[in-house]
Design an enzyme around this catalytic site. Structure first.
Site, mmCIF file in Angstrom:
data_model
loop_
_atom_site.group_PDB
_atom_site.id
_atom_site.type_symbol
_atom_site.label_atom_id
_atom_site.label_comp_id
_atom_site.label_asym_id
_atom_site.label_seq_id
_atom_site.Cartn_x
_atom_site.Cartn_y
_atom_site.Cartn_z
ATOM 1 N N THR A 206 52.525 27.351 34.182
ATOM 2 C CA THR A 206 50.895 27.231 34.142
ATOM 3 C C THR A 206 50.175 28.462 34.238
ATOM 4 O OG1 THR A 206 49.169 25.817 34.831
ATOM 5 C CG2 THR A 206 50.611 26.560 36.357
ATOM 6 N N GLU A 293 40.053 19.808 33.361
ATOM 7 C CA GLU A 293 38.578 19.812 33.552
ATOM 8 C C GLU A 293 37.954 18.798 32.983
ATOM 9 O OE1 GLU A 293 38.383 25.098 33.083
ATOM 10 O OE2 GLU A 293 38.308 23.794 31.345
#
Length: 420
Positions: A206, A293
């Site tokens: 990530t 997000e």
């Protein structure tokens, strides 16, 4: 928006190890590790933005990095560090990515490395350097040096939480996981933290992920294991289809648990240690999908009946990346046609008139045909915060699971205003 992180399911692997125990803790939970996070002044918000992780004994190291050709300066530095067998420290800042900064950026990353090494009295090649934040800005080195100095001075066993806070950017919660297990009569601990909420489509790990362990493991084997673990955890997460310039996964293993060195895949303790690494990594990977997000839903895409794992992953990623699929779940619209469409264009082999699809356990497509399930039946499922779907490609017996989230209005707002 309050995030639901307490609802994360326990990790599940094909070989779930019942000896693993999940505990509360931080990167400093394994023996011999200290950490700190401080506010250096890189973020206009005034939040913590610089962290140091340190092993009191040289640790076997393994790492994987972004395959984005526009990789950041710290990635170039860390690839060289990872060629060595051992490392002692990780220095990381948030608020500035140090990407697309040319020779000056590379010099700044190396200065961060050498400055920290001097304070810690170790070789500069024993220090990993990581950065995250806005691309294209130069590092304010006076601020960075002061931050590193303060972080090194603050290193402690109690510094794990502040360290995890300091690596965040648009994250809405701190991501950490710790597991223990008995290996060779010794208690071994693996701990991890991660940051990532946007620009998530890893091709290695990530955005930033750090794991520490007090297990004794041969460096060459650890490097191999890190890549395999990444492939089955962080490489199975997608938020928006963008692979970051700074993606890094770094693992340090200092051996202070005192177990016999795990030196091959045939070692009797290999599987338990591998499962420890994978458990922590999968926890963190799922947290990233939860924290996408602007996300309102956590989505699990299960592909079964694939020709092989690679094709199962291709199909699952196509579904998970599809803006049409992601927006449908945000709108709680059971438009299953978008799911089968994405699988169909993914390139994975499938037998169209044998494809089955279920959402939340409800079969919607049987042998390629609409089951005509009433929309009212699906309303409770689509309103859930965690939704699982399964599609059978009818082309084999391989499977893969990808974790993602929906696309909301907030995602556009966050990224439309990110630079400002």
């Amino acid at each position: 928006m309050v995030k639901r992180v307490d609802c994360l399911k326990e990790h599940n692997t094909e070989r779930e190890n019942k000896t693993l125990k999940k505990i509360d803790g931080w990167l400093t939970s394994p023996k011999g590790f200290v950490a700190a996070g401080v506010t250096a002044g890189l973020k206009v918000s005034g939040k913590a933005d610089l962290a140091v992780v340190y092993s009191e004994k040289p640790a076997a190291c393994g790492a994987v990095f972004t395959q984005n050709k526009m990789c950041a300066a710290p990635v170039l530095v860390d690839r060289e560090v990872n060629k060595k067998d051992y490392a002692c420290a990780i220095v990381v800042n948030s608020g500035c990515a140090n990407a697309c900064t040319g020779l000056k950026g590379l010099a700044d990353a190396r200065e961060m490395q050498s400055f920290a090494a001097g304070l810690l009295n170790i070789d500069l090649n024993e220090v990993f350097v990581c950065s995250t934040g806005v691309i294209g800005a130069f590092m304010p080195m006076d601020i960075v040096r002061k931050g590193i100095k303060n972080a090194v001075a603050a290193l402690s066993k109690d510094g794990g939480e502040s360290c995890a806070q300091a690596i965040q950017t648009t994250d809405t919660f701190v991501k950490h996981s710790v597991y223990t297990a008995e290996i060779g009569g010794k208690t071994v601990t693996v701990a991890g933290i991660a940051k990532g909420a946007g620009m998530i489509h890893p091709n290695m790990a990530t955005m930033l992920t750090f794991l520490t362990t007090d297990a004794a493991v041969a460096p060459a084997l650890l490097k191999k294991m890190v890549k395999e673990v990444a492939d089955h955890s962080f490489n199975m997460v997608v938020v928006d289809g963008d692979t970051s310039t700074n993606d890094s996964m770094i693992v340090l293993a200092n051996g202070l648990a005192g177990n016999a060195v795990i030196d091959s895949g045939k070692h009797p303790d290999y599987q338990v240690f591998y499962d420890l690494l994978l458990a922590v990594a999968m926890d963190l990977a799922k947290m990233i999908a939860h924290d996408g997000e602007g996300a309102t839903k956590f989505l699990e895409v299960n592909v079964v009946g694939a020709k092989n794992f690679a094709e199962a992953k291709i199909a699952a990623m196509a579904i998970a990346k599809s803006p049409l699929v992601k927006t449908a779940f945000f709108g709680e619209d059971p438009n299953w046609g978008r799911i089968v469409c994405a699988a169909g264009y993914s390139g994975a082999e499938m037998i169209a008139d044998k494809v089955n699809l279920s959402i939340g356990g409800v079969r919607l497509v049987e042998k390629g045909l609409n089951c005509n399930v009433a929309l009212e039946t699906l309303k409770p499922i689509m309103s859930e915060k965690e939704i699982s779907m399964e599609i059978d490609l009818a082309a084999g017996d391989a499977k893969a699971t990808v974790w993602t989230c929906d696309f909301s209005y907030e995602y556009v707002k966050i990224n439309g205003e990110y630079h400002t």
